[in-house]
Design a protein around this motif. Structure first.
Motif, PDB file in Angstrom:
ATOM      1  N   VAL A  27      29.936  26.209  33.844  1.00 54.85           N
ATOM      2  CA  VAL A  27      31.017  27.150  33.557  1.00 54.85           C
ATOM      3  C   VAL A  27      30.447  28.450  32.999  1.00 54.85           C
ATOM      4  CG1 VAL A  27      33.059  27.560  32.141  1.00 54.85           C
ATOM      5  CG2 VAL A  27      32.689  25.318  33.171  1.00 54.85           C
ATOM      6  N   LEU A  28      29.460  28.351  32.144  1.00 57.98           N
ATOM      7  CA  LEU A  28      28.893  29.537  31.510  1.00 57.98           C
ATOM      8  C   LEU A  28      28.038  30.367  32.472  1.00 57.98           C
ATOM      9  CD1 LEU A  28      27.865  28.014  28.071  1.00 57.98           C
ATOM     10  CD2 LEU A  28      29.871  29.392  28.599  1.00 57.98           C
ATOM     11  N   LEU A  29      27.490  29.761  33.518  1.00 58.57           N
ATOM     12  CA  LEU A  29      26.592  30.462  34.417  1.00 58.57           C
ATOM     13  C   LEU A  29      27.300  31.115  35.604  1.00 58.57           C
ATOM     14  CD1 LEU A  29      23.594  27.976  34.481  1.00 58.57           C
ATOM     15  CD2 LEU A  29      23.823  30.089  33.185  1.00 58.57           C
ATOM     16  N   LYS A  30      28.590  30.892  35.764  1.00 59.85           N
ATOM     17  CA  LYS A  30      29.303  31.478  36.892  1.00 59.85           C
ATOM     18  C   LYS A  30      29.414  32.984  36.734  1.00 59.85           C
ATOM     19  CE  LYS A  30      32.122  27.812  38.703  1.00 59.85           C
ATOM     20  NZ  LYS A  30      33.446  27.396  39.067  1.00 59.85           N
ATOM     21  N   LYS A  31      29.331  33.704  37.861  1.00 62.75           N
ATOM     22  CA  LYS A  31      29.473  35.157  37.834  1.00 62.75           C
ATOM     23  C   LYS A  31      30.944  35.530  37.801  1.00 62.75           C
ATOM     24  CE  LYS A  31      26.609  38.029  40.148  1.00 62.75           C
ATOM     25  NZ  LYS A  31      26.011  38.615  41.353  1.00 62.75           N
ATOM     26  N   ALA A  32      31.267  36.518  37.010  1.00 62.54           N
ATOM     27  CA  ALA A  32      32.638  37.011  36.962  1.00 62.54           C
ATOM     28  C   ALA A  32      32.854  37.977  38.113  1.00 62.54           C
ATOM     29  CB  ALA A  32      32.892  37.715  35.641  1.00 62.54           C
ATOM     30  N   LYS A  33      34.032  37.916  38.730  1.00 59.38           N
ATOM     31  CA  LYS A  33      34.337  38.847  39.816  1.00 59.38           C
ATOM     32  C   LYS A  33      34.627  40.213  39.235  1.00 59.38           C
ATOM     33  CE  LYS A  33      35.719  35.958  43.502  1.00 59.38           C
ATOM     34  NZ  LYS A  33      36.296  36.051  44.802  1.00 59.38           N
ATOM     35  N   SER A  34      34.267  41.243  39.978  1.00 55.97           N
ATOM     36  CA  SER A  34      34.510  42.597  39.500  1.00 55.97           C
ATOM     37  C   SER A  34      36.004  42.912  39.574  1.00 55.97           C
ATOM     38  CB  SER A  34      33.724  43.601  40.327  1.00 55.97           C
ATOM     39  OG  SER A  34      34.149  43.545  41.667  1.00 55.97           O
ATOM     40  N   LYS A  35      36.433  43.854  38.772  1.00 53.70           N
ATOM     41  CA  LYS A  35      37.847  44.194  38.697  1.00 53.70           C
ATOM     42  C   LYS A  35      38.257  45.183  39.793  1.00 53.70           C
ATOM     43  CE  LYS A  35      41.387  45.584  35.429  1.00 53.70           C
ATOM     44  NZ  LYS A  35      41.713  46.058  34.116  1.00 53.70           N
ATOM     45  N   HIS A  36      37.310  45.988  40.270  1.00 54.21           N
ATOM     46  CA  HIS A  36      37.603  47.011  41.268  1.00 54.21           C
ATOM     47  C   HIS A  36      36.781  46.788  42.533  1.00 54.21           C
ATOM     48  CE1 HIS A  36      38.785  48.893  37.467  1.00 54.21           C
ATOM     49  NE2 HIS A  36      39.688  49.523  38.203  1.00 54.21           N
ATOM     50  N   ILE A  37      37.316  47.244  43.679  1.00 52.74           N
ATOM     51  CA  ILE A  37      36.575  47.203  44.935  1.00 52.74           C
ATOM     52  C   ILE A  37      36.689  48.550  45.634  1.00 52.74           C
ATOM     53  CG2 ILE A  37      36.752  44.726  45.319  1.00 52.74           C
ATOM     54  CD1 ILE A  37      39.025  45.256  47.249  1.00 52.74           C
ATOM     55  N   MET A  38      35.662  48.871  46.406  1.00 51.62           N
ATOM     56  CA  MET A  38      35.684  50.086  47.212  1.00 51.62           C
ATOM     57  C   MET A  38      36.167  49.708  48.609  1.00 51.62           C
ATOM     58  SD  MET A  38      32.622  52.731  48.087  1.00 51.62           S
ATOM     59  CE  MET A  38      32.519  53.359  46.422  1.00 51.62           C
ATOM     60  N   VAL A  39      37.120  50.479  49.145  1.00 49.35           N
ATOM     61  CA  VAL A  39      37.687  50.182  50.453  1.00 49.35           C
ATOM     62  C   VAL A  39      37.584  51.397  51.365  1.00 49.35           C
ATOM     63  CG1 VAL A  39      39.265  48.399  49.632  1.00 49.35           C
ATOM     64  CG2 VAL A  39      40.001  50.768  49.636  1.00 49.35           C
ATOM     65  N   LEU A  40      37.594  51.155  52.665  1.00 47.73           N
ATOM     66  CA  LEU A  40      37.556  52.215  53.667  1.00 47.73           C
ATOM     67  C   LEU A  40      38.980  52.570  54.056  1.00 47.73           C
ATOM     68  CD1 LEU A  40      35.701  53.895  55.553  1.00 47.73           C
ATOM     69  CD2 LEU A  40      36.061  52.110  57.256  1.00 47.73           C
TER      70      LEU A  40
END
Length: 66
Positions: free
Chosen positions: A6-19
């Motif tokens: 649980v502690l080693l999982k990467k957190a997803k980013s809050k923002h994304i870049m889109v085309l």
């Protein structure tokens, strides 16, 4: 599941870049939006036709950490 997994999982980013692509002329630019928000649709000046036109989100480019 172990506590270490649980502690080693990467957190997803809050923002994304889109085309973004113009419906009229095909002009493209990139924009940033929140990951959980709806797909973007906006009116913006299109330099190819020199008028405002509708731009729709086409695809995700990459994740952005802010």
């Amino acid at each position: 599941m172990f506590l270490t997994n649980v502690l080693l999982k990467k957190a997803k980013s809050k923002h994304i870049m889109v085309l973004m692509e113009s419906v009229v002329s095909g002009h493209k630019f990139s924009a940033v939006r929140e990951r959980l928000a709806d797909k973007l649709e906006l009116l913006r000046y299109d330099p190819y036709i020199q008028h405002e036109s509708l731009y729709k989100e086409r695809k995700k480019i990459k994740s952005i950490k802010k």
